[in-house]
Design a protein around this motif. Structure first.
Motif, PDB file in Angstrom:
ATOM      1  N   GLY A  29     -27.092 -49.184 -53.783  1.00 42.66           N
ATOM      2  CA  GLY A  29     -26.150 -49.046 -54.903  1.00 42.66           C
ATOM      3  C   GLY A  29     -25.022 -48.078 -54.617  1.00 42.66           C
ATOM      4  N   PRO A  30     -25.294 -46.797 -54.358  1.00 39.14           N
ATOM      5  CA  PRO A  30     -24.189 -45.861 -54.077  1.00 39.14           C
ATOM      6  C   PRO A  30     -23.460 -46.182 -52.773  1.00 39.14           C
ATOM      7  N   ALA A  31     -24.156 -46.791 -51.789  1.00 40.51           N
ATOM      8  CA  ALA A  31     -23.493 -47.146 -50.532  1.00 40.51           C
ATOM      9  C   ALA A  31     -22.391 -48.165 -50.791  1.00 40.51           C
ATOM     10  N   ILE A  32     -22.655 -49.165 -51.636  1.00 39.39           N
ATOM     11  CA  ILE A  32     -21.625 -50.162 -51.971  1.00 39.39           C
ATOM     12  C   ILE A  32     -20.494 -49.517 -52.761  1.00 39.39           C
ATOM     13  N   MET A  34     -19.416 -46.460 -52.659  1.00 47.63           N
ATOM     14  CA  MET A  34     -18.602 -45.516 -51.878  1.00 47.63           C
ATOM     15  C   MET A  34     -17.929 -46.166 -50.670  1.00 47.63           C
ATOM     16  N   ALA A  35     -18.323 -47.363 -50.299  1.00 47.23           N
ATOM     17  CA  ALA A  35     -17.793 -47.989 -49.083  1.00 47.23           C
ATOM     18  C   ALA A  35     -16.447 -48.663 -49.359  1.00 47.23           C
ATOM     19  N   ASP A  36     -15.621 -48.771 -48.302  1.00 48.70           N
ATOM     20  CA  ASP A  36     -14.308 -49.461 -48.372  1.00 48.70           C
ATOM     21  C   ASP A  36     -14.333 -50.584 -47.341  1.00 48.70           C
ATOM     22  N   LEU A  96     -24.831 -45.807 -40.624  1.00 53.19           N
ATOM     23  CA  LEU A  96     -23.634 -46.400 -41.248  1.00 53.19           C
ATOM     24  C   LEU A  96     -23.308 -45.712 -42.565  1.00 53.19           C
ATOM     25  N   ASN A  97     -24.332 -45.340 -43.351  1.00 54.10           N
ATOM     26  CA  ASN A  97     -24.087 -44.691 -44.641  1.00 54.10           C
ATOM     27  C   ASN A  97     -25.295 -43.799 -44.953  1.00 54.10           C
ATOM     28  N   PRO A  98     -25.103 -42.489 -45.192  1.00 52.32           N
ATOM     29  CA  PRO A  98     -26.220 -41.561 -45.417  1.00 52.32           C
ATOM     30  C   PRO A  98     -27.073 -41.918 -46.639  1.00 52.32           C
ATOM     31  N   PHE A  99     -26.520 -42.673 -47.579  1.00 52.81           N
ATOM     32  CA  PHE A  99     -27.319 -43.009 -48.772  1.00 52.81           C
ATOM     33  C   PHE A  99     -28.557 -43.858 -48.437  1.00 52.81           C
ATOM     34  N   PHE A 100     -28.531 -44.525 -47.304  1.00 54.08           N
ATOM     35  CA  PHE A 100     -29.687 -45.332 -46.918  1.00 54.08           C
ATOM     36  C   PHE A 100     -30.870 -44.479 -46.438  1.00 54.08           C
ATOM     37  N   ALA A 101     -30.695 -43.145 -46.477  1.00 54.99           N
ATOM     38  CA  ALA A 101     -31.823 -42.268 -46.177  1.00 54.99           C
ATOM     39  C   ALA A 101     -32.951 -42.451 -47.201  1.00 54.99           C
ATOM     40  N   PHE A 102     -32.577 -42.963 -48.394  1.00 58.54           N
ATOM     41  CA  PHE A 102     -33.629 -43.282 -49.370  1.00 58.54           C
ATOM     42  C   PHE A 102     -34.612 -44.293 -48.788  1.00 58.54           C
ATOM     43  N   TYR A 103     -34.045 -45.307 -48.102  1.00 59.23           N
ATOM     44  CA  TYR A 103     -34.905 -46.325 -47.502  1.00 59.23           C
ATOM     45  C   TYR A 103     -35.717 -45.735 -46.352  1.00 59.23           C
ATOM     46  N   ALA A 104     -35.115 -44.798 -45.609  1.00 60.88           N
ATOM     47  CA  ALA A 104     -35.840 -44.149 -44.516  1.00 60.88           C
ATOM     48  C   ALA A 104     -37.028 -43.339 -45.044  1.00 60.88           C
ATOM     49  N   ALA A 105     -36.897 -42.827 -46.270  1.00 63.84           N
ATOM     50  CA  ALA A 105     -37.986 -42.026 -46.849  1.00 63.84           C
ATOM     51  C   ALA A 105     -39.235 -42.852 -47.138  1.00 63.84           C
TER      52      ALA A 105
END
Length: 422
Positions: A29-32, A34-36, A96-105
């Motif tokens: 969600g936040p990755a989309i 904040m991305a351009d 690619l985007n630090p917000f995906f650290a949620f998935y890494a957790a």
């Protein structure tokens, strides 16, 4: 396993199943937002491709968990492969985007379920901590030494925290496993105990049936002995007196012999009635054992003129009919022996209910005797101490005798407390 344990295990299973989906969606969600896409089209499409791969991976693992739930919850090589591929996708997405650290957790949640061996599990947690610490530092790649320093500190903190949590989780899992084994052992013990109780109840029932059958045979022998000792001898005496009358012409001697014959007839009739009365425990037809013993002792005292007392101790219970009949017969025989041989002035009978045992004590202050000199059974089949002991032993009980010449006699019968409904 209790219902509460089953509920907790089901919730953990749901977390492991749907947690990676939720964490992937949380990072997406936040990755989309904040991305351009126009500034970095390659990163945009690469990110979507990796997200698609992550979704496919989760669907495959989800299907495997549904098909093989037991194996999916057990660490294996397939689980290790799933963990490694998921970590690689999470690492690439976080790059690619630090917000995906949620998935890494999500690697923190199921390392113990997917990776065999505690050492490899710690390595998997450390790898996940690398991805999370890199995202917390600001994302990869790092552009300054300060970022590397902050990354090292965060990695140390994240991995240390996870190691502590993993250690505590391992201990709790071990304790839970020990509790399950203890509960299972208790259940096996309870089952074995219940089986033993059932077998014991069956043995009691069989023992009572055998006691009843043996009691019938003993009653026949006792009745035969009493007929021989009393009624038959009385009839023999009557015949002898009548023969004398028939051969005596004088009136007075004939009358004396007739009087003796009538006296013998009355005595024999009384003995016959007593034998019939003792053939079955009529006293137990309408009363329980305490009431029947109380009446028996009172009637015996009135008939013999001996002071007789009856006492009950403990909480009286309704006993099985065979136990009641056995104890009543022992009292009747003991009182009969006391009347014939003891020359007592006082007799006491006590019935005690002690937990799972019934104790019957009979005491008198008579002449006493030496128990070692008493024959086991008389030649005419009398039903004395040996018969009373046999009665008690037939229902898994015992009979002890304490006596000494000139110091009275004490009998004690101990039998199991078998209730009426058993």
């Amino acid at each position: 396993m209790t219902a509460r344990d089953s509920q907790i295990e089901r919730r953990w299973d749901q977390l492991h199943t749907w947690g990676p989906y939720a964490l992937l969606a949380t990072g997406l969600g936040p990755a989309i937002a904040m991305a351009d896409p126009r500034a970095h089209p390659v990163r945009w499409y690469t990110g979507w491709a990796l997200v698609g791969c992550a979704v496919v991976l989760q669907l495959l693992w989800h299907g495997y968990r549904l098909r093989r739930p037991d194996r999916a919850r057990t660490p294996s090589r397939l689980g290790t492969a799933y963990y490694v591929v998921r970590w690689a996708l999470a690492f690439a997405l976080t790059w690619l985007n630090p917000f995906f650290a949620f998935y890494a957790a999500s690697g923190y949640m199921d390392a113990d379920e997917t990776i065999p061996g505690s050492r490899w599990q710690r390595l998997g947690l450390f790898a996940s901590a690398i991805t999370v610490a890199a995202a917390q530092t600001g994302g990869m790649p790092f552009t300054s030494g300060l970022q590397w320093l902050v990354f090292a500190a965060l990695l140390f903190f994240n991995s240390g925290l996870q190691m502590v949590v993993a250690h505590l989780t391992t201990q709790e899992t071990q304790r839970s496993h020990e509790r399950k084994e203890t509960i299972a052992e208790l259940e096996r013990t309870n089952a074995a105990l219940q089986q033993a109780l059932d077998e014991n109840a069956a043995l009691h029932a069989q023992l009572l049936v055998q006691a009843r059958e043996a009691g019938v045979a003993d009653e026949r022998r006792r009745l035969a002995a009493e007929i021989h000792d009393t009624i038959a001898q009385g009839l023999t005496g009557i015949i002898a007196q009548l023969q004398v009358v028939a051969n005596t012409p004088e009136r007075e001697p004939a009358r004396r012999h007739l009087d003796r014959a009538m006296e013998l007839a009355r005595h024999s009739l009384g003995e016959a009635r007593r034998s019939v009365h003792n053939l079955a425990p009529v006293a137990l037809e309408n009363d329980g054992l305490p009431e029947a013993l109380k009446k028996t002792v009172a009637e015996w005292g009135e008939r013999t003129g001996v002071r007789a007392e009856f006492t009950v101790t403990g909480t009286a219970e309704q006993l099985h009919e065979e136990v009641s009949a056995t104890l009543l017969r022992i009292v009747q025989e003991a009182l009969s022996n006391a009347a014939r041989h003891a020359r007592a002035t006082r007799v006491g009978v006590t019935l005690s209910f002690l937990g799972e045992e019934v104790i019957l004590d009979i005491r008198d202050d008579g002449t006493g005797f030496d128990p070692l000199t008493v024959p086991a059974r008389t030649s005419t089949g009398g039903f004395g101490l040996d018969g009373m002991r046999a009665r008690a032993e037939r229902i898994a009980g015992t009979l002890t005798v304490e006596s000494e010449p000139g110091h009275g006699t004490a009998l004690s019968a101990r039998v199991p407390l078998v209730r009426h409904d058993q």
